[in-house]
Design an enzyme around this catalytic site. Sequence first.
Site, PDB file in Angstrom:
ATOM      1  N   ASN A  92       1.121  -1.183  -0.087  1.00 29.14           N
ATOM      2  CA  ASN A  92      -0.069  -0.044   0.025  1.00 29.14           C
ATOM      3  C   ASN A  92       0.980   1.131   0.027  1.00 29.14           C
ATOM      4  O   ASN A  92       1.422   1.675   1.194  1.00 29.14           O
ATOM      5  CB  ASN A  92      -0.931  -0.058   1.297  1.00 29.14           C
ATOM      6  CG  ASN A  92      -1.900   1.039   1.336  1.00 29.14           C
ATOM      7  OD1 ASN A  92      -1.823   2.086   0.583  1.00 29.14           O
ATOM      8  ND2 ASN A  92      -2.854   0.980   2.312  1.00 29.14           N
ATOM      9  N   LYS A 131       3.122   0.955   3.170  1.00 31.01           N
ATOM     10  CA  LYS A 131       3.028  -0.426   4.251  1.00 31.01           C
ATOM     11  C   LYS A 131       2.970  -1.746   3.356  1.00 31.01           C
ATOM     12  O   LYS A 131       2.576  -1.738   2.338  1.00 31.01           O
ATOM     13  CB  LYS A 131       1.431   0.054   4.803  1.00 31.01           C
ATOM     14  CG  LYS A 131       1.377   1.077   5.719  1.00 31.01           C
ATOM     15  CD  LYS A 131       0.086   1.023   6.260  1.00 31.01           C
ATOM     16  CE  LYS A 131      -0.581   2.356   6.507  1.00 31.01           C
ATOM     17  NZ  LYS A 131      -1.904   2.402   6.288  1.00 31.01           N
ATOM     18  N   ARG A 183      -2.659  -1.971  -3.399  1.00 26.09           N
ATOM     19  CA  ARG A 183      -3.848  -1.434  -3.164  1.00 26.09           C
ATOM     20  C   ARG A 183      -3.814  -0.041  -4.093  1.00 26.09           C
ATOM     21  O   ARG A 183      -2.878   0.749  -3.968  1.00 26.09           O
ATOM     22  CB  ARG A 183      -3.918  -0.954  -1.720  1.00 26.09           C
ATOM     23  CG  ARG A 183      -5.355  -0.065  -1.373  1.00 26.09           C
ATOM     24  CD  ARG A 183      -4.754   0.692  -0.219  1.00 26.09           C
ATOM     25  NE  ARG A 183      -6.003   1.473   0.135  1.00 26.09           N
ATOM     26  CZ  ARG A 183      -6.100   2.589   0.715  1.00 26.09           C
ATOM     27  NH1 ARG A 183      -5.076   3.083   1.187  1.00 26.09           N
ATOM     28  NH2 ARG A 183      -7.383   3.345   0.840  1.00 26.09           N
ATOM     29  N   HIS A 194     -13.106   3.093   0.459  1.00 28.06           N
ATOM     30  CA  HIS A 194     -12.946   2.265   1.591  1.00 28.06           C
ATOM     31  C   HIS A 194     -13.770   0.823   1.293  1.00 28.06           C
ATOM     32  O   HIS A 194     -14.164   0.052   2.008  1.00 28.06           O
ATOM     33  CB  HIS A 194     -13.535   2.620   2.893  1.00 28.06           C
ATOM     34  CG  HIS A 194     -13.117   3.753   3.652  1.00 28.06           C
ATOM     35  ND1 HIS A 194     -13.722   4.891   4.255  1.00 28.06           N
ATOM     36  CD2 HIS A 194     -11.786   4.241   3.892  1.00 28.06           C
ATOM     37  CE1 HIS A 194     -13.001   5.913   4.823  1.00 28.06           C
ATOM     38  NE2 HIS A 194     -11.621   5.255   4.514  1.00 28.06           N
ATOM     39  N   GLY A 225     -12.843   5.715  10.929  1.00 24.73           N
ATOM     40  CA  GLY A 225     -11.569   6.406  11.753  1.00 24.73           C
ATOM     41  C   GLY A 225     -11.150   7.772  11.004  1.00 24.73           C
ATOM     42  O   GLY A 225     -11.941   8.654  11.413  1.00 24.73           O
ATOM     43  N   GLY A 235     -10.692   8.696   8.346  1.00 24.06           N
ATOM     44  CA  GLY A 235     -11.394   8.933   7.131  1.00 24.06           C
ATOM     45  C   GLY A 235     -12.859   8.401   7.683  1.00 24.06           C
ATOM     46  O   GLY A 235     -12.248   7.087   7.926  1.00 24.06           O
ATOM     47  N   ARG A 275     -12.069  16.642   7.231  1.00 25.82           N
ATOM     48  CA  ARG A 275     -12.762  16.841   6.313  1.00 25.82           C
ATOM     49  C   ARG A 275     -14.278  17.193   6.454  1.00 25.82           C
ATOM     50  O   ARG A 275     -14.793  16.799   7.638  1.00 25.82           O
ATOM     51  CB  ARG A 275     -12.702  15.696   5.256  1.00 25.82           C
ATOM     52  CG  ARG A 275     -11.585  15.285   4.685  1.00 25.82           C
ATOM     53  CD  ARG A 275     -11.586  13.863   3.790  1.00 25.82           C
ATOM     54  NE  ARG A 275     -10.374  12.944   4.533  1.00 25.82           N
ATOM     55  CZ  ARG A 275     -10.328  11.747   4.081  1.00 25.82           C
ATOM     56  NH1 ARG A 275     -11.312  11.274   3.323  1.00 25.82           N
ATOM     57  NH2 ARG A 275      -9.318  10.949   4.648  1.00 25.82           N
ATOM     58  N   ASP A 329      -8.107  14.230  16.218  1.00 29.33           N
ATOM     59  CA  ASP A 329      -8.005  12.638  16.776  1.00 29.33           C
ATOM     60  C   ASP A 329      -9.317  12.502  17.766  1.00 29.33           C
ATOM     61  O   ASP A 329      -9.495  13.351  18.564  1.00 29.33           O
ATOM     62  CB  ASP A 329      -6.697  12.549  17.251  1.00 29.33           C
ATOM     63  CG  ASP A 329      -6.364  11.246  17.775  1.00 29.33           C
ATOM     64  OD1 ASP A 329      -7.169  10.446  18.602  1.00 29.33           O
ATOM     65  OD2 ASP A 329      -5.260  10.447  17.377  1.00 29.33           O
ATOM     66  N   PHE A 330      -9.870  11.428  17.646  1.00 27.62           N
ATOM     67  CA  PHE A 330     -11.117  11.156  18.220  1.00 27.62           C
ATOM     68  C   PHE A 330     -10.945  10.965  19.763  1.00 27.62           C
ATOM     69  O   PHE A 330     -11.676  11.214  20.767  1.00 27.62           O
ATOM     70  CB  PHE A 330     -11.674   9.934  17.807  1.00 27.62           C
ATOM     71  CG  PHE A 330     -12.929  10.576  16.804  1.00 27.62           C
ATOM     72  CD1 PHE A 330     -14.165  11.314  16.811  1.00 27.62           C
ATOM     73  CD2 PHE A 330     -12.443  10.523  15.399  1.00 27.62           C
ATOM     74  CE1 PHE A 330     -14.730  11.589  15.839  1.00 27.62           C
ATOM     75  CE2 PHE A 330     -13.025  11.082  14.407  1.00 27.62           C
ATOM     76  CZ  PHE A 330     -14.226  11.750  14.650  1.00 27.62           C
ATOM     77  N   GLU A 379     -13.966   0.582  15.792  1.00 29.92           N
ATOM     78  CA  GLU A 379     -13.585  -0.639  16.576  1.00 29.92           C
ATOM     79  C   GLU A 379     -13.105  -0.421  17.938  1.00 29.92           C
ATOM     80  O   GLU A 379     -13.209  -1.353  18.715  1.00 29.92           O
ATOM     81  CB  GLU A 379     -12.336  -1.264  15.856  1.00 29.92           C
ATOM     82  CG  GLU A 379     -12.393  -1.796  14.740  1.00 29.92           C
ATOM     83  CD  GLU A 379     -11.227  -1.869  13.656  1.00 29.92           C
ATOM     84  OE1 GLU A 379      -9.940  -2.126  14.461  1.00 29.92           O
ATOM     85  OE2 GLU A 379     -11.018  -2.011  12.369  1.00 29.92           O
ATOM     86  N   GLU A 420      -8.014  -4.883   5.311  1.00 28.38           N
ATOM     87  CA  GLU A 420      -7.863  -4.787   3.930  1.00 28.38           C
ATOM     88  C   GLU A 420      -6.894  -5.551   3.407  1.00 28.38           C
ATOM     89  O   GLU A 420      -6.841  -5.845   2.238  1.00 28.38           O
ATOM     90  CB  GLU A 420      -7.954  -3.239   3.828  1.00 28.38           C
ATOM     91  CG  GLU A 420      -9.119  -2.373   4.117  1.00 28.38           C
ATOM     92  CD  GLU A 420      -8.925  -1.111   4.276  1.00 28.38           C
ATOM     93  OE1 GLU A 420      -8.274  -0.828   5.497  1.00 28.38           O
ATOM     94  OE2 GLU A 420      -9.186  -0.188   3.428  1.00 28.38           O
TER      95      GLU A 420
HETATM   96  P1  AMP Z   1      -7.925   5.040  11.564  1.00 27.54           P
HETATM   97  O1  AMP Z   1      -8.085   5.965  10.535  1.00 27.54           O
HETATM   98  O2  AMP Z   1      -8.902   3.943  11.234  1.00 27.54           O
HETATM   99  O3  AMP Z   1      -6.499   4.336  11.965  1.00 27.54           O
HETATM  100  O4  AMP Z   1      -8.580   5.654  12.662  1.00 27.54           O
HETATM  101  C1  AMP Z   1      -7.888   6.694  13.431  1.00 27.54           C
HETATM  102  C2  AMP Z   1      -9.121   7.128  14.351  1.00 27.54           C
HETATM  103  O5  AMP Z   1      -9.536   6.343  15.320  1.00 27.54           O
HETATM  104  C3  AMP Z   1      -8.385   8.221  15.120  1.00 27.54           C
HETATM  105  O6  AMP Z   1      -9.212   9.538  15.429  1.00 27.54           O
HETATM  106  C4  AMP Z   1      -8.325   7.732  16.723  1.00 27.54           C
HETATM  107  O7  AMP Z   1      -8.354   8.757  17.533  1.00 27.54           O
HETATM  108  C5  AMP Z   1      -9.400   6.906  16.831  1.00 27.54           C
HETATM  109  N1  AMP Z   1      -9.119   5.896  17.661  1.00 27.54           N
HETATM  110  C6  AMP Z   1      -8.251   4.827  17.713  1.00 27.54           C
HETATM  111  N2  AMP Z   1      -8.250   4.200  19.023  1.00 27.54           N
HETATM  112  C7  AMP Z   1      -9.285   4.739  19.744  1.00 27.54           C
HETATM  113  C8  AMP Z   1      -9.745   4.464  20.893  1.00 27.54           C
HETATM  114  N3  AMP Z   1      -9.532   3.836  21.693  1.00 27.54           N
HETATM  115  N4  AMP Z   1     -10.945   5.437  21.376  1.00 27.54           N
HETATM  116  C9  AMP Z   1     -11.379   6.462  20.691  1.00 27.54           C
HETATM  117  N5  AMP Z   1     -10.659   6.577  19.337  1.00 27.54           N
HETATM  118  C10 AMP Z   1      -9.883   5.826  18.849  1.00 27.54           C
END
Ligand code: AMP
Length: 400
Positions: free
Chosen positions: A7, A14, A91, A180, A210, A212, A241, A283-284, A334, A384
Site C-alpha cells: 500500500n 505499508k 492497493r 474504503h 476512522g 477518514g 474533512r 483525533d477522536f 473498533e 483490507e
Molecule cells: P484509523 O484512520 O482507522 O486509523 O482511525 C484513527 C482514528 O481512530 C483516530 O481519530 C483515533 O483517535 C481513533 N481511535 C483509535 N483508537 C481509539 C480509542 N481507543 N478510542 C477512541 N478513538 C480511537
Amino acid sequence: MKILVINAGSSSLKYQLYDMTNEAVLAKGLVERIGIEGSVLTHRPEGKDKHIVKTPMPDHKVAISLVLDSLSDPSVGVIQSPDEITAVGHRIVHGGEKYSKSVLLSKELIQELDEVSKLAPLHNPPALIGIHACQELMPKTPMTAVFDTSFHQTMEPSAYMYALPYELYESDKIRRYGFHGTSHKYVSQRAAELLIRNIEDMKIVTCHLGNGSSVTGVKYGKAIDTSMGFTPLAGLIMGTRTGDMDPAIVTYLMAEKGWDAKAVDNLMNKKSGVLGISGVSSDFRDLEKAASEGHKRSQLALDMFYYRVRKYIGAYAAAMGGLDAIVFTAGLGENSPEAREEILKGLEFFGFEVDQEKDACRGKEVVFSTEGSKVKLLVVPTNEELMIARDTKELVQAEA
Ligand code: AMP
C-alpha cells in the site's frame, strides 16, 4: 503460496507478507519519509523482534528493495529469498468506472490506470510508482491491483449520479464512486460469517469510522449506496474533512473571500471536520478527553459526527427496505464503545438492544447486541490487506 501486499502513499509504504496456505501474516512493516530526509523502515517479522532500518531512501524503488532485503534477511527475515513471493497485490485508491473487480496487471492495464489517475491525483500516482518499482525489482512476479472503489461499482445510477448536466458525467465521469470499498466488503462478509447467515439474504449497514470515515449500505452482499462520493471528501464529518455540506458554500467563499480553488480545497480537506469545529484535534481520543473535561466545541464536534453517522444508517436502512445488522470498523468504530453507543442512541426502534458488557470491548470481533435483538450489532476489525491478498491469490490461481 506467499503474497506480498503493498500500500504505497506519496512518502510512505505499508506492506504485509502472507502465507496463503493458512492466511497467516509472516511479516509486516512501514516505510516512512520516502524521498524526505530521515527515511525509516520499521519491519515487524512474526515471532521476532521488530527491526528498524534508518538509511536514505530517495525513492520507492530503494524503499521496496530494502523491504525485500528485510523480508529475506537471515536474522530478521521470514523467507530465504524474494523468489519465494508468488505474487504482489497493490492497493489502488481509484479504479474509476472501469474496474469493478481486482485485476492482474499487464503493461496495457498500467497505462489505463494512468488515465484513471486524474480522478485521484493525490492517491493513485504514488501507488503507480510503487507498482513500477516492484516490477523493476521483481520482473517475473505477477502483480495485481485491488481498488478501493471496486466494491461500490454495484450501485445503481440513481444512487451514483449527481444532479449535474448529464454531459459532465459523460465527458468527465463525474459521479459517486465511494471509497474504503475493500474494508466495507471485508467487514460485511465477516459479519455474515460471524452471524452464521448467508450474506445474500442480509441487509447490512457498514460503518468505517476512522480518520477518514464512510458508511455503506450492503444489500444481499452488494453495495447499494455509500457516503463518500466523487472524492473521499463527501459524506460523514471526518478528522479534517467537511463531509457533506451545501455546495454553494464553496462559491460563497470564492466570491466573498476571494479564495481560489486550491485554498477552498485545502480548507475543506485539511482544516475542517472535527478539527475545524473543536479547534482542538482531528483525533477522536483527544476529543473524547477534551469533551469529558467540559470543552464545549469538542462535544459539539462529537455530537455532529455521531448525528451524521446516525442519519446515514437510517438513510441506508430505508434505501435497502430493512436492516439486519450494523457493523462498526476502523480506528474509532473498533475502539470506542462510547462512540458506538452515542451513534446508536435513538435507533433502537430498528429492533436492537446493546449488550453493555459485550460492547465494552475494544479492537476485536464481537456481536454486541443482546440475544433477542432482531437487528444485530457487530464490531469487526477491518483487514483490507487480507482482502487484497485473497483477491491476488484468486487471480493468480485463475491465470495458472
Ligand atoms: P484509523 O484512520 O482507522 O486509523 O482511525 C484513527 C482514528 O481512530 C483516530 O481519530 C483515533 O483517535 C481513533 N481511535 C483509535 N483508537 C481509539 C480509542 N481507543 N478510542 C477512541 N478513538 C480511537
